[in-house]
Design a protein around this motif. Sequence first.
Motif, mmCIF file in Angstrom:
data_model
loop_
_atom_site.group_PDB
_atom_site.id
_atom_site.type_symbol
_atom_site.label_atom_id
_atom_site.label_comp_id
_atom_site.label_asym_id
_atom_site.label_seq_id
_atom_site.Cartn_x
_atom_site.Cartn_y
_atom_site.Cartn_z
ATOM 1 N N LEU A 46 1.260 -15.312 26.971
ATOM 2 C CA LEU A 46 2.216 -15.443 26.135
ATOM 3 C C LEU A 46 2.000 -14.460 24.978
ATOM 4 C CD1 LEU A 46 4.730 -17.258 25.178
ATOM 5 C CD2 LEU A 46 3.141 -18.323 23.336
ATOM 6 N N GLY A 47 2.014 -13.193 25.445
ATOM 7 C CA GLY A 47 2.085 -11.909 24.526
ATOM 8 C C GLY A 47 3.425 -11.340 24.311
ATOM 9 N N ILE A 48 4.011 -11.314 23.148
ATOM 10 C CA ILE A 48 5.226 -10.763 22.810
ATOM 11 C C ILE A 48 5.492 -9.400 23.551
ATOM 12 C CG2 ILE A 48 7.009 -10.446 20.933
ATOM 13 C CD1 ILE A 48 6.015 -13.382 21.300
ATOM 14 N N SER A 49 4.556 -8.594 23.260
ATOM 15 C CA SER A 49 4.483 -7.102 23.503
ATOM 16 C C SER A 49 4.511 -7.076 25.224
ATOM 17 C CB SER A 49 3.446 -6.102 23.179
ATOM 18 O OG SER A 49 2.124 -6.531 23.732
ATOM 19 N N GLY A 50 3.957 -7.974 25.863
ATOM 20 C CA GLY A 50 3.956 -7.806 27.144
ATOM 21 C C GLY A 50 5.335 -8.295 27.857
ATOM 22 N N ILE A 51 5.883 -9.330 26.999
ATOM 23 C CA ILE A 51 7.311 -10.046 27.467
ATOM 24 C C ILE A 51 8.147 -8.960 26.998
ATOM 25 C CG2 ILE A 51 9.044 -11.711 26.806
ATOM 26 C CD1 ILE A 51 6.447 -13.529 26.449
ATOM 27 N N LEU A 52 8.273 -8.420 25.940
ATOM 28 C CA LEU A 52 9.276 -7.285 25.538
ATOM 29 C C LEU A 52 9.096 -5.958 26.721
ATOM 30 C CD1 LEU A 52 11.557 -6.124 23.772
ATOM 31 C CD2 LEU A 52 9.799 -5.420 22.206
ATOM 32 N N GLY A 53 8.082 -5.562 26.746
ATOM 33 C CA GLY A 53 7.545 -4.447 27.683
ATOM 34 C C GLY A 53 7.988 -4.679 29.142
ATOM 35 N N GLY A 54 8.031 -5.928 29.581
ATOM 36 C CA GLY A 54 8.676 -6.274 30.912
ATOM 37 C C GLY A 54 10.005 -6.146 31.119
ATOM 38 N N LEU A 55 10.711 -6.064 29.928
ATOM 39 C CA LEU A 55 12.149 -5.543 30.039
ATOM 40 C C LEU A 55 12.538 -4.021 30.088
ATOM 41 C CD1 LEU A 55 13.540 -8.087 27.593
ATOM 42 C CD2 LEU A 55 13.860 -8.112 30.077
ATOM 43 N N LEU A 56 11.427 -3.206 29.993
ATOM 44 C CA LEU A 56 11.695 -1.716 30.198
ATOM 45 C C LEU A 56 10.873 -1.023 31.217
ATOM 46 C CD1 LEU A 56 11.049 -1.306 26.262
ATOM 47 C CD2 LEU A 56 13.435 -1.397 27.405
ATOM 48 N N VAL A 67 14.408 -12.322 28.206
ATOM 49 C CA VAL A 67 15.566 -12.389 27.350
ATOM 50 C C VAL A 67 15.534 -13.617 26.596
ATOM 51 C CG1 VAL A 67 18.091 -12.171 27.067
ATOM 52 C CG2 VAL A 67 16.763 -10.405 28.540
ATOM 53 N N ALA A 68 15.521 -14.863 27.427
ATOM 54 C CA ALA A 68 15.708 -16.230 26.805
ATOM 55 C C ALA A 68 14.536 -16.448 25.494
ATOM 56 C CB ALA A 68 15.639 -17.280 27.984
ATOM 57 N N PHE A 69 13.454 -16.053 26.061
ATOM 58 C CA PHE A 69 12.214 -16.080 25.204
ATOM 59 C C PHE A 69 12.377 -15.329 23.948
ATOM 60 C CE2 PHE A 69 8.075 -15.127 23.691
ATOM 61 C CZ PHE A 69 7.384 -16.096 23.635
ATOM 62 N N LEU A 70 12.749 -13.927 24.128
ATOM 63 C CA LEU A 70 12.912 -13.168 22.969
ATOM 64 C C LEU A 70 14.135 -13.479 21.921
ATOM 65 C CD1 LEU A 70 12.222 -9.806 24.665
ATOM 66 C CD2 LEU A 70 10.704 -11.032 23.059
ATOM 67 N N LEU A 71 15.156 -14.195 22.565
ATOM 68 C CA LEU A 71 16.258 -14.692 21.774
ATOM 69 C C LEU A 71 15.737 -15.758 21.167
ATOM 70 C CD1 LEU A 71 19.284 -14.613 24.406
ATOM 71 C CD2 LEU A 71 19.015 -13.439 21.991
ATOM 72 N N GLY A 72 15.020 -16.778 21.610
ATOM 73 C CA GLY A 72 14.373 -17.943 20.724
ATOM 74 C C GLY A 72 13.321 -17.537 19.819
ATOM 75 N N VAL A 73 12.543 -16.183 20.036
ATOM 76 C CA VAL A 73 11.735 -15.822 19.015
ATOM 77 C C VAL A 73 12.512 -15.298 17.864
ATOM 78 C CG1 VAL A 73 10.109 -14.131 18.237
ATOM 79 C CG2 VAL A 73 9.970 -15.469 20.310
#
Length: 156
Positions: A46-56, A67-73
């Motif tokens: 559960l690393g925010i930068s890894g979750i976000l970076g996985g979208l790019l 996307v669902a996780f980041l929308l929740g955050v």
Amino acid sequence: MLGLTSTESTMIGIDWTNFTPWSALAGGILIGLAAAAFILMNGRVLGISGILGGLLPPKAGDAGWRVAFLLGVFSAPLLYRWLAPEGLTPAPRIDAGLGLLVLAGLLVGLGTRYGSGCTSGHGVCGLSRLSPRSLVATLCFMATGFVVVYVVRHLL
């Protein structure tokens, strides 16, 4: 100041009005439970930068949960502000201009790329897995934070 020596008068004290150990403890427990549930159910850290970076760039079949996780955050604080009783929502106060905030954000982003993760990935998940790399990264994050605060608050 009322008989204090010059050393005692310059010491940093605790702001007892805003000292909230119980809410901080509850938040830490919730973050720890979320990180544990996430790795147990998804096998992912559960690393925010890894979750976000996985979208790019996004990978097929992988973008939905990210996307669902980041929308929740991003929506959780807004939801809290909307649902919280009056007086329990502190007014945000940022003592920096837009330029400094953008620069800080870019530096944090650069640091997460060089450090192969962010504070949530290394500090929460990596340390709980006893990762030596995460220990070094977290020590670097903390030391850098201490130095920056000291320089900004006391030297500039």
